[in-house]
Write a protein that holds these residues in place. Sequence first.
Motif, PDB file in Angstrom:
ATOM      1  N   ARG A 193       0.811  -1.224   0.000  1.00 33.44           N
ATOM      2  CA  ARG A 193       0.000   0.000   0.000  1.00 33.44           C
ATOM      3  C   ARG A 193       0.846   1.277   0.000  1.00 33.44           C
ATOM      4  NH1 ARG A 193      -4.665   0.029   4.344  1.00 33.44           N
ATOM      5  NH2 ARG A 193      -4.966   2.040   3.337  1.00 33.44           N
ATOM      6  N   PRO A 194       1.906   1.344   0.812  1.00 30.05           N
ATOM      7  CA  PRO A 194       2.731   2.561   0.771  1.00 30.05           C
ATOM      8  C   PRO A 194       3.424   2.763  -0.578  1.00 30.05           C
ATOM      9  CG  PRO A 194       3.129   1.323   2.786  1.00 30.05           C
ATOM     10  CD  PRO A 194       2.332   0.428   1.888  1.00 30.05           C
ATOM     11  N   VAL A 195       3.773   1.679  -1.246  1.00 25.45           N
ATOM     12  CA  VAL A 195       4.442   1.786  -2.549  1.00 25.45           C
ATOM     13  C   VAL A 195       3.500   2.392  -3.580  1.00 25.45           C
ATOM     14  CG1 VAL A 195       5.522   0.479  -4.432  1.00 25.45           C
ATOM     15  CG2 VAL A 195       5.974  -0.152  -2.048  1.00 25.45           C
ATOM     16  N   PHE A 196       2.220   2.003  -3.520  1.00 24.64           N
ATOM     17  CA  PHE A 196       1.236   2.470  -4.499  1.00 24.64           C
ATOM     18  C   PHE A 196       0.450   3.692  -4.018  1.00 24.64           C
ATOM     19  CE2 PHE A 196       1.792  -1.914  -6.012  1.00 24.64           C
ATOM     20  CZ  PHE A 196       1.904  -1.696  -7.371  1.00 24.64           C
ATOM     21  N   ARG A 197       0.872   4.303  -2.939  1.00 23.69           N
ATOM     22  CA  ARG A 197       0.159   5.474  -2.419  1.00 23.69           C
ATOM     23  C   ARG A 197       0.093   6.579  -3.474  1.00 23.69           C
ATOM     24  NH1 ARG A 197       2.710   6.127   2.175  1.00 23.69           N
ATOM     25  NH2 ARG A 197       1.154   4.974   3.378  1.00 23.69           N
ATOM     26  N   GLY A 198      -1.101   7.097  -3.698  1.00 21.98           N
ATOM     27  CA  GLY A 198      -1.292   8.154  -4.691  1.00 21.98           C
ATOM     28  C   GLY A 198      -1.616   7.636  -6.074  1.00 21.98           C
ATOM     29  N   CYS A 199      -1.563   6.320  -6.278  1.00 23.47           N
ATOM     30  CA  CYS A 199      -1.861   5.726  -7.585  1.00 23.47           C
ATOM     31  C   CYS A 199      -3.343   5.389  -7.690  1.00 23.47           C
ATOM     32  CB  CYS A 199      -1.041   4.449  -7.797  1.00 23.47           C
ATOM     33  SG  CYS A 199       0.739   4.705  -7.886  1.00 23.47           S
ATOM     34  N   GLY A 200      -3.889   5.500  -8.888  1.00 27.04           N
ATOM     35  CA  GLY A 200      -5.263   5.112  -9.129  1.00 27.04           C
ATOM     36  C   GLY A 200      -5.387   3.600  -9.251  1.00 27.04           C
ATOM     37  N   LEU A 201      -6.627   3.125  -9.335  1.00 22.60           N
ATOM     38  CA  LEU A 201      -6.862   1.691  -9.406  1.00 22.60           C
ATOM     39  C   LEU A 201      -6.203   1.087 -10.642  1.00 22.60           C
ATOM     40  CD1 LEU A 201      -8.228  -0.873  -8.381  1.00 22.60           C
ATOM     41  CD2 LEU A 201     -10.295  -0.203  -9.649  1.00 22.60           C
ATOM     42  N   GLY A 202      -6.302   1.758 -11.778  1.00 25.23           N
ATOM     43  CA  GLY A 202      -5.693   1.249 -13.003  1.00 25.23           C
ATOM     44  C   GLY A 202      -4.192   1.118 -12.878  1.00 25.23           C
ATOM     45  N   GLN A 203      -3.553   2.098 -12.244  1.00 22.27           N
ATOM     46  CA  GLN A 203      -2.101   2.053 -12.057  1.00 22.27           C
ATOM     47  C   GLN A 203      -1.701   0.918 -11.120  1.00 22.27           C
ATOM     48  OE1 GLN A 203      -1.715   6.116 -10.687  1.00 22.27           O
ATOM     49  NE2 GLN A 203      -0.786   6.756 -12.631  1.00 22.27           N
ATOM     50  N   LYS A 204      -2.522   0.677 -10.106  1.00 18.19           N
ATOM     51  CA  LYS A 204      -2.231  -0.421  -9.178  1.00 18.19           C
ATOM     52  C   LYS A 204      -2.359  -1.760  -9.882  1.00 18.19           C
ATOM     53  CE  LYS A 204      -3.844   2.106  -5.091  1.00 18.19           C
ATOM     54  NZ  LYS A 204      -4.884   2.174  -4.040  1.00 18.19           N
ATOM     55  N   LEU A 205      -3.436  -1.923 -10.645  1.00 17.69           N
ATOM     56  CA  LEU A 205      -3.645  -3.187 -11.345  1.00 17.69           C
ATOM     57  C   LEU A 205      -2.553  -3.422 -12.386  1.00 17.69           C
ATOM     58  CD1 LEU A 205      -7.513  -3.124 -11.886  1.00 17.69           C
ATOM     59  CD2 LEU A 205      -6.219  -4.446 -10.204  1.00 17.69           C
TER      60      LEU A 205
END
Length: 251
Positions: free
Chosen positions: A110-122
């Motif tokens: 979660r901290p790595v993807f903080r600020g990213c949207g759902l598409g960016q996470k996927l």
Amino acid sequence: MMVEDTAEGTGETGGPPAVRPYALASIAAGFRANVVVALVVAAYGIVMGAIAATKGISLAELSIMSTLVIAGAAQLIVVDMWADPVPIGAIVATTAVVNLRYLLIGASLRPVFRGCGLGQKLGGIHLVTDENWAITMDARKKGYGTPGFLLGGGLAILVFWLAGGAVGLVFGNRLPEPEVLGLDFAITAVFISLLMGFWRSTSRDLLPWIVTVAVAVATWHLVPGKWYILAGALAGALVAAFGKEADDVDA
């Protein structure tokens, strides 16, 4: 080594830098950082490919599975259980238990993807493996464990995993047994090495590590299947969490 993952603000008055979670430089850095461990993954892939050859699995089938699943332990289980007819229920149940650890891994990212949207996470989560996750979390402590770094590491693992599987499938019958080359211990050695990147101090880490090992070994002896993986991970995480709370209270 710092990897810049921001772009200059736009507009006449400027503004805060725009976040670029998948900057090319970050992806390349992640790829390079994972090459050494990916070579060991390739050796592990050779073993899987050799087993797949005895089951009549084609190169196309193995490559598609490796790309879609990219989970070494789960794939080895699938290949080993492969039969005619395919025991779908048993395979799904067993691999689900083995991969439950990714619930914990995903939460830790979660901290790595903080600020990213759902598409960016996927876009980055699919190529998460134990190896590039561990290297990324260690890199994050040094300031460059970004989504791009994680993705680059996943790409390195995938490339070498596919290559190893192909070599094992095509040439496996000409290679000596994995034990002769020490390949049966290769992945264990990798995980031990990766674990050292998480060691902070004896006072903070020794007890959670001991509890993890003890619970995993006890569960392995007492409970059939692969539940020892999840049991050990949860036990160690709980001990670490309570230890952190105690440190915060003392502070």
